[in-house]
Design a protein around this motif. Structure first.
Motif, mmCIF file in Angstrom:
data_model
loop_
_atom_site.group_PDB
_atom_site.id
_atom_site.type_symbol
_atom_site.label_atom_id
_atom_site.label_comp_id
_atom_site.label_asym_id
_atom_site.label_seq_id
_atom_site.Cartn_x
_atom_site.Cartn_y
_atom_site.Cartn_z
ATOM 1 N N VAL A 50 23.167 19.968 31.571
ATOM 2 C CA VAL A 50 23.548 21.150 30.798
ATOM 3 C C VAL A 50 22.987 22.413 31.458
ATOM 4 O O VAL A 50 23.702 23.405 31.632
ATOM 5 C CB VAL A 50 23.075 21.029 29.333
ATOM 6 C CG1 VAL A 50 23.332 22.309 28.567
ATOM 7 C CG2 VAL A 50 23.751 19.837 28.649
ATOM 8 N N ALA A 51 21.738 22.378 31.869
ATOM 9 C CA ALA A 51 21.112 23.548 32.506
ATOM 10 C C ALA A 51 21.802 23.896 33.821
ATOM 11 O O ALA A 51 21.999 25.080 34.135
ATOM 12 C CB ALA A 51 19.626 23.292 32.732
ATOM 13 N N GLU A 52 22.159 22.883 34.584
ATOM 14 C CA GLU A 52 22.874 23.138 35.850
ATOM 15 C C GLU A 52 24.232 23.767 35.585
ATOM 16 O O GLU A 52 24.642 24.694 36.294
ATOM 17 C CB GLU A 52 23.024 21.840 36.642
ATOM 18 C CG GLU A 52 21.721 21.318 37.189
ATOM 19 C CD GLU A 52 21.799 19.900 37.732
ATOM 20 O OE1 GLU A 52 20.887 19.516 38.473
ATOM 21 O OE2 GLU A 52 22.760 19.156 37.401
ATOM 22 N N TRP A 53 24.943 23.264 34.561
ATOM 23 C CA TRP A 53 26.236 23.862 34.216
ATOM 24 C C TRP A 53 26.048 25.306 33.780
ATOM 25 O O TRP A 53 26.846 26.180 34.132
ATOM 26 C CB TRP A 53 26.938 23.067 33.117
ATOM 27 C CG TRP A 53 27.595 21.807 33.572
ATOM 28 C CD1 TRP A 53 27.377 20.549 33.086
ATOM 29 C CD2 TRP A 53 28.604 21.649 34.590
ATOM 30 N NE1 TRP A 53 28.167 19.638 33.741
ATOM 31 C CE2 TRP A 53 28.931 20.277 34.665
ATOM 32 C CE3 TRP A 53 29.245 22.528 35.444
ATOM 33 C CZ2 TRP A 53 29.887 19.779 35.561
ATOM 34 C CZ3 TRP A 53 30.191 22.029 36.342
ATOM 35 C CH2 TRP A 53 30.497 20.671 36.384
ATOM 36 N N GLU A 54 25.013 25.579 32.991
ATOM 37 C CA GLU A 54 24.759 26.953 32.552
ATOM 38 C C GLU A 54 24.573 27.874 33.742
ATOM 39 O O GLU A 54 25.109 28.976 33.777
ATOM 40 C CB GLU A 54 23.548 27.006 31.619
ATOM 41 C CG GLU A 54 23.837 26.441 30.256
ATOM 42 C CD GLU A 54 22.610 26.353 29.355
ATOM 43 O OE1 GLU A 54 21.477 26.643 29.814
ATOM 44 O OE2 GLU A 54 22.796 25.978 28.190
ATOM 45 N N GLU A 55 23.848 27.402 34.731
ATOM 46 C CA GLU A 55 23.623 28.201 35.938
ATOM 47 C C GLU A 55 24.919 28.398 36.721
ATOM 48 O O GLU A 55 25.207 29.496 37.181
ATOM 49 C CB GLU A 55 22.572 27.522 36.816
ATOM 50 C CG GLU A 55 22.154 28.353 38.003
ATOM 51 C CD GLU A 55 21.029 27.702 38.791
ATOM 52 O OE1 GLU A 55 21.086 27.750 40.028
ATOM 53 O OE2 GLU A 55 20.102 27.159 38.167
ATOM 54 N N LEU A 56 25.708 27.333 36.865
ATOM 55 C CA LEU A 56 26.963 27.435 37.615
ATOM 56 C C LEU A 56 27.963 28.379 36.952
ATOM 57 O O LEU A 56 28.718 29.069 37.643
ATOM 58 C CB LEU A 56 27.599 26.050 37.789
ATOM 59 C CG LEU A 56 26.926 25.129 38.792
ATOM 60 C CD1 LEU A 56 27.488 23.725 38.698
ATOM 61 C CD2 LEU A 56 27.093 25.667 40.207
ATOM 62 N N PHE A 57 27.974 28.406 35.624
ATOM 63 C CA PHE A 57 28.956 29.229 34.913
ATOM 64 C C PHE A 57 28.428 30.620 34.552
ATOM 65 O O PHE A 57 29.158 31.414 33.967
ATOM 66 C CB PHE A 57 29.488 28.499 33.683
ATOM 67 C CG PHE A 57 30.546 27.492 34.041
ATOM 68 C CD1 PHE A 57 31.861 27.886 34.221
ATOM 69 C CD2 PHE A 57 30.224 26.166 34.238
ATOM 70 C CE1 PHE A 57 32.842 26.978 34.581
ATOM 71 C CE2 PHE A 57 31.195 25.249 34.597
ATOM 72 C CZ PHE A 57 32.509 25.652 34.771
ATOM 73 N N ALA A 58 27.191 30.922 34.930
ATOM 74 C CA ALA A 58 26.661 32.269 34.703
ATOM 75 C C ALA A 58 27.362 33.249 35.645
ATOM 76 O O ALA A 58 27.941 32.839 36.664
ATOM 77 C CB ALA A 58 25.156 32.271 34.960
ATOM 78 N N ASP A 59 27.320 34.512 35.300
ATOM 79 C CA ASP A 59 27.862 35.570 36.157
ATOM 80 C C ASP A 59 29.328 35.309 36.526
ATOM 81 O O ASP A 59 29.689 35.232 37.697
ATOM 82 C CB ASP A 59 26.994 35.718 37.407
ATOM 83 C CG ASP A 59 27.237 37.030 38.134
ATOM 84 O OD1 ASP A 59 27.743 37.982 37.516
ATOM 85 O OD2 ASP A 59 26.926 37.099 39.349
ATOM 86 N N ASP A 60 30.144 35.156 35.491
ATOM 87 C CA ASP A 60 31.587 34.919 35.654
ATOM 88 C C ASP A 60 31.909 33.678 36.482
ATOM 89 O O ASP A 60 32.873 33.651 37.246
ATOM 90 C CB ASP A 60 32.282 36.144 36.255
ATOM 91 C CG ASP A 60 32.332 37.306 35.284
ATOM 92 O OD1 ASP A 60 32.417 37.061 34.059
ATOM 93 O OD2 ASP A 60 32.291 38.467 35.736
ATOM 94 N N ALA A 61 31.091 32.648 36.352
ATOM 95 C CA ALA A 61 31.319 31.332 36.969
ATOM 96 C C ALA A 61 31.302 31.383 38.497
ATOM 97 O O ALA A 61 31.892 30.529 39.153
ATOM 98 C CB ALA A 61 32.614 30.712 36.456
ATOM 99 N N LYS A 62 30.596 32.338 39.065
ATOM 100 C CA LYS A 62 30.574 32.471 40.529
ATOM 101 C C LYS A 62 30.008 31.231 41.214
ATOM 102 O O LYS A 62 30.528 30.799 42.245
ATOM 103 C CB LYS A 62 29.797 33.714 40.938
ATOM 104 C CG LYS A 62 30.551 34.986 40.642
ATOM 105 C CD LYS A 62 29.774 36.219 41.050
ATOM 106 C CE LYS A 62 30.574 37.458 40.656
ATOM 107 N NZ LYS A 62 29.792 38.681 40.822
ATOM 108 N N GLY A 63 28.960 30.648 40.655
ATOM 109 C CA GLY A 63 28.391 29.437 41.249
ATOM 110 C C GLY A 63 29.356 28.268 41.192
ATOM 111 O O GLY A 63 29.482 27.491 42.145
#
Length: 109
Positions: A50-63
């Motif tokens: 869940v935390a990794e997904w949160e990071e990937l989808f932060a900032d308009d899903a740039k990650g």
């Protein structure tokens, strides 16, 4: 007592709204990305915590766009399409709801 009932009703409404975004994201994933990624929704959501997904989808899903664009070049036109911006947030809600450590399993196996 009345305040408690109102609070519980508000919490239930908020939970159902969050679930609705995850359901929408599941549908969007299955319709737009499943074939590009070559994996069902269950396998996709379990790729990260869940935390990794949160990071990937932060900032308009740039990650997310960067990682999955590199892994699946055929998906880049879909991922980079401006019309997908809101849909990617729904996909993010789906991924976070069913991340590998969430304890939840989607019904799109």
């Amino acid at each position: 007592m009345k305040k408690l009932i109102m609070l519980m009703a508000a919490a239930a409404l908020a939970a159902s709204m969050a679930q609705a975004d995850a359901k929408t994201g599941q549908k969007v994933y299955l319709k737009t990305l499943k074939a590009k990624f070559g994996m069902n929704g269950t396998k996709f959501a379990a790729e990260h915590t869940v935390a990794e997904w949160e990071e990937l989808f932060a900032d308009d899903a740039k990650g997310f766009i960067k990682e999955y664009g590199e892994r699946f070049p055929a998906a880049v036109p879909v991922l980079a399409n401006p019309a997908m911006k809101e849909k990617l947030q729904d996909i993010g809600d789906f991924a976070k709801e069913y991340g590998s450590d969430s304890g939840n399993v989607p019904s799109c196996g």
